[in-house]
Design an enzyme around this catalytic site. Sequence first.
Site, PDB file in Angstrom:
ATOM      1  N   GLU A  36      11.851  45.465  -6.171  1.00 65.04           N
ATOM      2  CA  GLU A  36      12.000  45.384  -7.189  1.00 65.04           C
ATOM      3  C   GLU A  36      13.566  46.839  -7.427  1.00 65.04           C
ATOM      4  O   GLU A  36      14.718  46.524  -7.752  1.00 65.04           O
ATOM      5  CB  GLU A  36      11.337  46.101  -8.796  1.00 65.04           C
ATOM      6  CG  GLU A  36      10.851  44.914  -8.671  1.00 65.04           C
ATOM      7  CD  GLU A  36      11.622  43.504 -10.435  1.00 65.04           C
ATOM      8  OE1 GLU A  36      12.613  43.486 -10.041  1.00 65.04           O
ATOM      9  OE2 GLU A  36      10.915  42.665 -10.585  1.00 65.04           O
TER      10      GLU A  36
ATOM     11  N   HIS B 287      11.503  47.414 -13.818  1.00 68.91           N
ATOM     12  CA  HIS B 287      10.739  46.194 -13.745  1.00 68.91           C
ATOM     13  C   HIS B 287      10.508  47.414 -12.760  1.00 68.91           C
ATOM     14  O   HIS B 287       8.790  47.843 -11.929  1.00 68.91           O
ATOM     15  CB  HIS B 287      11.127  44.977 -13.138  1.00 68.91           C
ATOM     16  CG  HIS B 287      11.580  44.338 -14.079  1.00 68.91           C
ATOM     17  ND1 HIS B 287      12.617  43.641 -13.804  1.00 68.91           N
ATOM     18  CD2 HIS B 287      11.428  44.535 -15.340  1.00 68.91           C
ATOM     19  CE1 HIS B 287      12.790  42.860 -15.165  1.00 68.91           C
ATOM     20  NE2 HIS B 287      11.791  43.573 -16.094  1.00 68.91           N
TER      21      HIS B 287
ATOM     22  N   GLU C 112      13.418  37.303 -15.970  1.00 73.13           N
ATOM     23  CA  GLU C 112      14.161  37.935 -15.137  1.00 73.13           C
ATOM     24  C   GLU C 112      15.009  37.101 -15.029  1.00 73.13           C
ATOM     25  O   GLU C 112      15.930  36.527 -14.209  1.00 73.13           O
ATOM     26  CB  GLU C 112      13.155  38.272 -14.130  1.00 73.13           C
ATOM     27  CG  GLU C 112      12.324  39.709 -12.999  1.00 73.13           C
ATOM     28  CD  GLU C 112      13.304  40.583 -12.268  1.00 73.13           C
ATOM     29  OE1 GLU C 112      14.330  39.342 -11.712  1.00 73.13           O
ATOM     30  OE2 GLU C 112      13.011  41.324 -12.470  1.00 73.13           O
TER      31      GLU C 112
ATOM     32  N   HIS D 201      19.182  36.985 -15.035  1.00 71.31           N
ATOM     33  CA  HIS D 201      19.823  37.158 -13.964  1.00 71.31           C
ATOM     34  C   HIS D 201      20.429  36.140 -13.743  1.00 71.31           C
ATOM     35  O   HIS D 201      21.392  35.258 -12.961  1.00 71.31           O
ATOM     36  CB  HIS D 201      18.431  37.463 -13.713  1.00 71.31           C
ATOM     37  CG  HIS D 201      18.049  39.411 -13.966  1.00 71.31           C
ATOM     38  ND1 HIS D 201      16.953  39.950 -13.690  1.00 71.31           N
ATOM     39  CD2 HIS D 201      18.055  39.563 -15.149  1.00 71.31           C
ATOM     40  CE1 HIS D 201      17.050  40.764 -13.872  1.00 71.31           C
ATOM     41  NE2 HIS D 201      17.478  40.877 -15.077  1.00 71.31           N
TER      42      HIS D 201
ATOM     43  N   ASP E  19      17.600  46.486 -15.315  1.00 76.13           N
ATOM     44  CA  ASP E  19      16.706  45.651 -15.427  1.00 76.13           C
ATOM     45  C   ASP E  19      15.428  45.967 -14.312  1.00 76.13           C
ATOM     46  O   ASP E  19      14.637  45.753 -14.389  1.00 76.13           O
ATOM     47  CB  ASP E  19      16.454  43.883 -15.760  1.00 76.13           C
ATOM     48  CG  ASP E  19      16.625  43.137 -17.324  1.00 76.13           C
ATOM     49  OD1 ASP E  19      17.377  44.589 -18.465  1.00 76.13           O
ATOM     50  OD2 ASP E  19      17.391  42.476 -17.468  1.00 76.13           O
ATOM     51  N   GLU E  20      16.548  45.926 -13.541  1.00 75.36           N
ATOM     52  CA  GLU E  20      15.128  45.553 -12.118  1.00 75.36           C
ATOM     53  C   GLU E  20      14.993  47.526 -12.271  1.00 75.36           C
ATOM     54  O   GLU E  20      13.371  46.986 -11.430  1.00 75.36           O
ATOM     55  CB  GLU E  20      16.238  45.228 -11.080  1.00 75.36           C
ATOM     56  CG  GLU E  20      16.939  43.976 -11.282  1.00 75.36           C
ATOM     57  CD  GLU E  20      16.158  43.242 -10.680  1.00 75.36           C
ATOM     58  OE1 GLU E  20      15.048  43.176 -10.848  1.00 75.36           O
ATOM     59  OE2 GLU E  20      17.220  41.592 -10.134  1.00 75.36           O
TER      60      GLU E  20
ATOM     61  N   TRP F 279      19.484  41.807 -24.236  1.00 74.54           N
ATOM     62  CA  TRP F 279      20.440  41.447 -24.358  1.00 74.54           C
ATOM     63  C   TRP F 279      20.667  40.073 -23.209  1.00 74.54           C
ATOM     64  O   TRP F 279      19.360  39.760 -22.821  1.00 74.54           O
ATOM     65  CB  TRP F 279      21.575  42.105 -22.722  1.00 74.54           C
ATOM     66  CG  TRP F 279      20.973  41.450 -21.544  1.00 74.54           C
ATOM     67  CD1 TRP F 279      20.357  42.730 -20.697  1.00 74.54           C
ATOM     68  CD2 TRP F 279      21.713  41.133 -20.316  1.00 74.54           C
ATOM     69  NE1 TRP F 279      20.145  42.432 -18.969  1.00 74.54           N
ATOM     70  CE2 TRP F 279      20.328  41.581 -18.779  1.00 74.54           C
ATOM     71  CE3 TRP F 279      21.546  39.422 -19.684  1.00 74.54           C
ATOM     72  CZ2 TRP F 279      20.664  40.825 -18.560  1.00 74.54           C
ATOM     73  CZ3 TRP F 279      21.619  39.162 -18.955  1.00 74.54           C
ATOM     74  CH2 TRP F 279      20.777  39.859 -17.998  1.00 74.54           C
TER      75      TRP F 279
ATOM     76  N   THR G   3      16.251  45.313  -5.154  1.00 75.45           N
ATOM     77  CA  THR G   3      17.101  44.238  -5.973  1.00 75.45           C
ATOM     78  C   THR G   3      18.823  45.386  -6.956  1.00 75.45           C
ATOM     79  O   THR G   3      19.362  44.821  -7.463  1.00 75.45           O
ATOM     80  CB  THR G   3      16.369  43.161  -6.807  1.00 75.45           C
ATOM     81  OG1 THR G   3      15.634  44.171  -7.916  1.00 75.45           O
ATOM     82  CG2 THR G   3      15.853  42.009  -5.868  1.00 75.45           C
TER      83      THR G   3
ATOM     84  N   GLU H 145      17.688  35.075  -7.960  1.00 77.45           N
ATOM     85  CA  GLU H 145      17.248  35.340  -8.897  1.00 77.45           C
ATOM     86  C   GLU H 145      16.409  33.854  -9.160  1.00 77.45           C
ATOM     87  O   GLU H 145      16.187  33.446  -9.973  1.00 77.45           O
ATOM     88  CB  GLU H 145      18.112  35.838  -9.100  1.00 77.45           C
ATOM     89  CG  GLU H 145      18.384  37.029  -9.812  1.00 77.45           C
ATOM     90  CD  GLU H 145      17.774  38.366  -9.286  1.00 77.45           C
ATOM     91  OE1 GLU H 145      16.556  38.120 -10.160  1.00 77.45           O
ATOM     92  OE2 GLU H 145      17.649  39.490 -10.138  1.00 77.45           O
TER      93      GLU H 145
END
Length: 330
Positions: free
Chosen positions: A165, A201, A112, A115, A197-198, A33, A168, A76
Amino acid sequence: MSSKNVRLEVMQFLEKDVESLIEKYLIPVEKIWQPTDFLPNSEGNRFFEELTEIRELSKELPYDFWVVLVGDMITEEALPTYESWLMDVEGVNQVDGENAWAKWVRHWTAEENRHGDVLNKYLYLSGRVNMREIEKTTQHLIADGFDIGTDRDPYKNFVYTSFQELATYVSHNRVAKLAKEKGNKQLAKMCKIISGDEMRHHHAYSEFVERIFKVDPSQMMLAFHYMMKQKITMPAHFLRESGDKIGTAFEEFSNTAQRIGVYTSKDYVDILQKLINRWEIDKITNLSDEAEKARDYLMKLPNRMMRLADRIKIPENSFQFKWVEPARIK
């Protein structure tokens, strides 16, 4: 051989698998995305309608929510600091074009970066915050740098990123739930996908640690012990507003996040327990006497910290940040 040389040797040994880990945990640019997927289409005929919808829905969100969203966004946006720090870790060589660890850091940074980008644009379009003050804080945070107590040690850095990670993930996921409760489905979806995403990771950095435990268990255990004994420093711990001294805004931001349940001291303990479970600390073998003592300390730490967390009192009244003016929220 010194522990530093052993770490470099372990990083070089693991490097052969990093390319496959990039494929496993990171998503190609063409498939992932992008911020514009969640924002009004500036080229479309409905741009102003979509913008109006964002601004109307934003009126339903309370003061403390905006403070936390701003703080998350600034954290971020300070990504240049984190990338430059990780590029200096032992075993990461950005001069060597073939170094897979440097490639990992660059590709992780690229993911990252989206974000802060999407949150920044959303805050700007919402009309609910003072963007100039936010921009000053962001510039301060990048200029002030940070020290997370890891030095150039990859073991300590991977413990930090595994923990951070997941932290977050918790924060963005909770913000998503609060937005959804207020009927702001688009913002909720945006924060939810960031949290996804976090989590990816987190799993990546956790696997790095798992792999190190298999080849250098005692030193990895001592690194985990060191990081938890000194406590994980949040990346925005130098947060400040314009005209203030370094670090003066962080405690109030943390109080706000705790007050509305976005990220609490109990979450910190829960993350620690999850890492202990994930890495099966109780089952690791071939430890030195010193590492055995470190393991004992780590196994007992969550209960000790939970007792302390139960005693923490959070101020009931909101701190007045320059980022968010109450008149804009009413």
